[in-house]
Design an enzyme around this catalytic site. Sequence first.
Site, short mmCIF file in Angstrom:
data_model
loop_
_atom_site.label_atom_id
_atom_site.label_comp_id
_atom_site.label_asym_id
_atom_site.label_seq_id
_atom_site.Cartn_x
_atom_site.Cartn_y
_atom_site.Cartn_z
N LYS A 219 0.84 -1.20 0.00
CA LYS A 219 0.00 0.00 0.00
C LYS A 219 0.88 1.25 0.00
O LYS A 219 0.69 2.16 -0.79
CB LYS A 219 -0.92 -0.04 1.22
CG LYS A 219 -1.81 1.17 1.35
CD LYS A 219 -2.77 1.00 2.52
CE LYS A 219 -3.49 2.33 2.79
NZ LYS A 219 -4.43 2.24 3.90
N GLY A 283 -4.81 -1.93 5.05
CA GLY A 283 -4.05 -3.08 4.55
C GLY A 283 -4.73 -4.40 4.85
O GLY A 283 -4.84 -5.28 3.98
N ARG A 284 -5.22 -4.56 6.06
CA ARG A 284 -5.81 -5.86 6.45
C ARG A 284 -7.22 -6.03 5.91
O ARG A 284 -7.88 -7.05 6.16
CB ARG A 284 -5.75 -6.02 7.96
CG ARG A 284 -6.35 -4.86 8.74
CD ARG A 284 -5.93 -4.89 10.20
NE ARG A 284 -6.36 -3.70 10.93
CZ ARG A 284 -5.65 -2.59 11.03
NH1 ARG A 284 -4.48 -2.49 10.43
NH2 ARG A 284 -6.10 -1.57 11.73
N HIS A 400 -5.29 -33.22 17.38
CA HIS A 400 -4.16 -34.01 17.87
C HIS A 400 -3.06 -33.11 18.42
O HIS A 400 -1.91 -33.55 18.59
CB HIS A 400 -3.63 -34.90 16.75
CG HIS A 400 -4.68 -35.87 16.28
ND1 HIS A 400 -4.85 -37.12 16.84
CD2 HIS A 400 -5.68 -35.73 15.37
CE1 HIS A 400 -5.88 -37.71 16.27
NE2 HIS A 400 -6.41 -36.89 15.38
O1 F6P Z 1 3.29 -2.91 9.75
C1 F6P Z 1 1.95 -3.12 9.64
C2 F6P Z 1 1.45 -2.82 8.27
O2 F6P Z 1 1.38 -1.44 8.08
C3 F6P Z 1 0.11 -3.47 8.02
O3 F6P Z 1 -0.95 -2.73 8.51
C4 F6P Z 1 0.12 -3.63 6.54
O4 F6P Z 1 -0.83 -4.57 6.11
C5 F6P Z 1 1.55 -4.09 6.33
O5 F6P Z 1 2.30 -3.35 7.26
C6 F6P Z 1 2.08 -3.88 4.95
O6 F6P Z 1 2.03 -2.55 4.55
P1 F6P Z 1 2.20 -2.13 3.04
O7 F6P Z 1 1.10 -2.75 2.25
O8 F6P Z 1 2.16 -0.63 3.02
O9 F6P Z 1 3.54 -2.64 2.57
#
Ligand code: F6P
Length: 564
Positions: A219, A283-284, A400
Site C-alpha cells: 500500500k 491493509g488488512r 491431535h
Molecule cells: O506494519 C503493519 C502494516 O502497516 C500493516 O498494517 C500492513 O498490512 C503491512 O504493514 C504492509 O504494509 P504495506 O502494504 O504498506 O507494505
Amino acid sequence: MSLDSHDADAPAHVDLDVTSTQSWQALAAHQPHVYAMHLREVFAVDPARGRELLVDVGDLHIDYSKHRVLRETLELLFSLAREVGVEDKRDAMFAGVHINTSEDRAVLHTALRLPADAELVVDGQDVVAAVHAVLRAMGQFTDRLRSGEWTGFTGKAITDVVNIGIGGSDLGPDMVYRALRHYADGPRCHFVSNVDPADIVATLAGLDAETTLFIIASKTFTTLETLTNAAAARTWLWDELDATGNADAVAKHFVAVSTNAEKVSEFGIDTANMFGFWDWVGGRYSVDSAIGLSVMAAVGKEGFAEFLDGFHIVDEHFRTEPLETNAPVILALIGLWYNNFWDVGSRAVLPYSNDMMRFAAYLQQLTMESNGKSVGMYGHHEITDTGEVFWGEPGTNGQHAFYQLLHQGTRMIPSDFIGFARPTDDLPVTADGQGSMHDLLMSNYFAQSKVLAFGKTADEIAAEGVDPHVVAHKVMPGNRPSTSILAPKLTPSVIGQLIALYEHQVFVAGAVWGINPFDQWGVELGKTQAKELLGVITEESAPGPQGDSSTDELVRWYRGERGR
Ligand code: F6P
C-alpha cells in the site's frame, strides 16, 4: 467530514464510556446467573434453542446455540449495542464518514465490492467508478497473463507469479489462493513476505526467471520487508537472464499494487503496470482490492467477481438486518460477552478444511491489528478490555495438538467451527467402507462441538466400568462454547462471505469498545528501532548505549557470534 467529538454533527455517544451504560451494568449483574448454568441445563430449559439460535446469511448457516448465553443475555447484548450507537456507527462507515479518526480517513473496504451500478461519492470521489476502473485494468492484465499473451523478457509466457508483500499485502491473497486451489487454472502463485532471506531463497529455488512474474504489493511502497525482497527479486531476475540493469526486463517481469505511484516509479516499475487503491482501504481489509491481483491471476476475473459478490452479500446483510438477526453483530457481541464479562480473551478458529490452513493467520491480523488498542477513539484511556486473541489450525490436525486444553484445561476457550457439506476433494474410506474421507472429516467437526458443549460425566464414565482411579481423568467437563458455521462448499463467493463475516465482527466489537479499529500505530516504534539497531549490530565500533543493559548485552553477544 471527519467524525470528531466536537463536531456539531457527531453523535452523542462518541465519547461514551461503555462500562457506565445501563446495559453493561445489567450484563455484569446477569453474568453470575449464566455462569452457574451448565450448557446441559441451558439446553434442558430451552430445548428449541438448537433450532432457533441460528442465522442464515448468503450460503452461511450459523448456529450459535452452543454458547453460554440465554435469550435474556442476547437481549441485553443487543441493548448494549443500541446504547453505544452501533447502528449509527455502522451507517457512518458505509457512508464514508472519516471514522478512522487518528488518520482522518474514511473506511470503505465495503465499497470495493459494490456492484458497478451502485452510487457512492465520498470526499468528491466517485468511489464506485474508481473501483471498477481498477477491476477492469486488473481483468485486462490477468487475461493477458492467463492466455499467454503477456510474455517475459525472452518471449515466453508466464507460468509462475510471485507476490511480494507483507501483512495485509500478503496474508489475504495467500490465504485465499490456497482456499481456492480448486478454482485456480492460471499461473501458479507463490507468496514471499518475510525479510528472512530463507523465504525468498526457498521460493525462487524452484522457479525459472524467464517465466516468472513478480507482483510487488505494498500500500505504502515503503515497507522494509517488501522493498528488500523486491530488490532481491530484481537482482535474481537480472542475474538469471544475464540482463543486469536492463529496464525492459524489469518492465516485463514486475508489476506493482500500491497507492504510491512515485515510489513504484522510483523502483523502476512502469506505472502503466501499477494497480492502484486508496487510503480508505486498510491493509488488512485489502484482499478484495488490487492487492488480490495474484488471486485474480489464478482464478480469473470471473472467479474474482464471484469472490467480491460473496463479500457484498454479507455487507448488505450487515448494513440492513436488525441487530437481533444480524450475524456479524450476534457473533461479535457473544465474543465481547466472554471477553468483558467472563475474562476470557481468546477465540479458537477451527476450519474443517485443509484448504483454509491460512485462515487463522489471516484473521490474526484482521482482528488483532484492528482491535488491539488501549486508548479510545479520541485518545481517552478510560476504556475496557479490548482485543480478543484469535488463533487456530484446521481440523482434524488441531485435535491431535491443542484440543486437549480446549476439552479439559482450566481455561474456557470459545471456538468457531467452520465446515462444508460438499468437499473440494474426496476419496472413499477403504477401512470399513462407511462414508467418504470428507464424511469422516465432518463427523469429527460435529463430534468436537458436541463434546465441548455437553462433555461426559463421572457417572457415565464409571458406568462403563472404567477403573475408579482413572475416572476423574476421563471426565469431560463440557460447558465449553462454540459457534458452528456451515456452508455448502468452499467457493470464491463463500470465502468472500466468511471474510466479510469476520471483518464486520471486528467493526462491531470496536464500535462497542469505543476504539478505532482502522489504525495501527503500535507497529511503528519497532520499525524505527530496528532501523537504528541495524547500524549498531553491523558496525565494528562498540554498540552505543541503547538505554538498557539487556539489549546492549544481546547485541554484544550477536556481534561476537555473527562471524563476519
Ligand atoms: O506494519 C503493519 C502494516 O502497516 C500493516 O498494517 C500492513 O498490512 C503491512 O504493514 C504492509 O504494509 P504495506 O502494504 O504498506 O507494505
